[in-house]
Design a protein around this motif. Sequence first.
Motif, mmCIF file in Angstrom:
data_model
loop_
_atom_site.group_PDB
_atom_site.id
_atom_site.type_symbol
_atom_site.label_atom_id
_atom_site.label_comp_id
_atom_site.label_asym_id
_atom_site.label_seq_id
_atom_site.Cartn_x
_atom_site.Cartn_y
_atom_site.Cartn_z
ATOM 1 N N GLU A 29 -5.186 -3.422 -5.028
ATOM 2 C CA GLU A 29 -3.923 -3.740 -5.212
ATOM 3 C C GLU A 29 -3.171 -3.791 -4.161
ATOM 4 O O GLU A 29 -3.300 -3.050 -2.968
ATOM 5 N N LEU A 30 -2.807 -4.998 -3.922
ATOM 6 C CA LEU A 30 -1.729 -5.102 -2.537
ATOM 7 C C LEU A 30 -0.428 -4.413 -2.740
ATOM 8 O O LEU A 30 0.242 -4.686 -3.566
ATOM 9 N N LEU A 31 -0.263 -3.539 -1.758
ATOM 10 C CA LEU A 31 1.107 -2.816 -1.726
ATOM 11 C C LEU A 31 1.890 -3.314 -0.423
ATOM 12 O O LEU A 31 1.433 -3.519 0.757
ATOM 13 N N LEU A 32 3.115 -4.062 -0.702
ATOM 14 C CA LEU A 32 3.748 -5.070 0.247
ATOM 15 C C LEU A 32 4.159 -4.414 1.481
ATOM 16 O O LEU A 32 4.022 -4.790 2.567
ATOM 17 N N GLY A 33 4.824 -3.209 1.284
ATOM 18 C CA GLY A 33 5.293 -2.283 2.284
ATOM 19 C C GLY A 33 6.389 -3.158 3.170
ATOM 20 O O GLY A 33 6.890 -4.246 2.802
ATOM 21 N N GLU A 34 6.358 -2.617 4.333
ATOM 22 C CA GLU A 34 7.528 -3.234 5.299
ATOM 23 C C GLU A 34 7.099 -3.332 6.577
ATOM 24 O O GLU A 34 7.845 -3.869 7.526
ATOM 25 N N SER A 35 5.646 -3.366 6.880
ATOM 26 C CA SER A 35 5.157 -3.297 8.239
ATOM 27 C C SER A 35 4.439 -4.811 8.857
ATOM 28 O O SER A 35 4.154 -4.751 9.865
#
Length: 336
Positions: free
Chosen positions: A326-332
């Motif tokens: 699953e893609l975790l969008l985050g902030e990086s």
Amino acid sequence: MISMKELAQHCGVSVATVSKALNDQSDIGESTKKKIKTAAEKLGYYPNAAARSLKTNKSYNIGVLFVDEANSGLTHEYFAAVLEGFKVEAEKQGYDITFINSQIGKKKVSYYEHCRYRNVDGVVIACVNFDNPEVIELLAGDIPVVTVDHIHDNCSSVLSDNAKGIETLMEYIYGKGHRKIAYIHGQMSTAVTKARLTSFYRFIETHRMEIPDSYVIEADYLDVSEAAAATKKLLDRKDPPTCILYPDDTALIGGLNEIRARNLRVPEDISIAGYDGSRVSQLLNPRLTTIRQDTAAIGRQAAKKLIGTIEKPKTTFTEQIIVEGELLLGESVGDA
């Protein structure tokens, strides 16, 4: 804990009837089976392991071969979580777990010999060097085997969808406008790396991107120092990338340290992305964009497949079971 005789007396049936009910034999009624099983659970009846082994010719013991080259042992977050999922499912189905090694007391033995010594019904193999002669011997033997994150002709395997994971990550990064994407990947000797790297190059080809060969650098999984050194090489270039992919979330920390040592900001000055979806990835500032692997499902599927192979060898297919992440969008990852 009560005996089978006491359970039979409690239910008002013979010991033979109790045995048939607990072994799901078809020559007694379903209502009687249910009554006996309910009573067994309520009163805490457990069949004697030695007696059960004699009757079924199985030890109800599964071997786990786990040799972590990074020497992180069971602190290796990904494999520790996979093995926890495996353990939960195996125990649910009445099996115990034994770790396999190359020693019995002070005597040096092969993995296969240790499996025979421990009388395991099957083995799950994870995080080993599959070119090791002892691993090859075990895979070629007569003990049922399931591998995790490695494909072998002789047995079933359970794998995270590494190709899809990289494709999903690249699609997101590409959608943010990045065209200068570097990839610091893990050891080329692993099936995981080969799948991820092939997916990376396929994406580049499909989207007609021009990525220099020097943008792709090998660094061991979980190795913070090697990831930092690779990041230094990339940032020292006259044409540095706008985004860097790392082999895993732990190694990425080395790259992040190198970036910050240059007073560069993530994602304003450079974007980064990891892999695994470890706990630390979501504690970093900024939160990491990464692929979370479904470790519980990988472990669970490996246990189900291995136990199926042990209990129904004639009707269980050898297959590759793929588990999506699953893609975790985050902030990086920012806009290029």
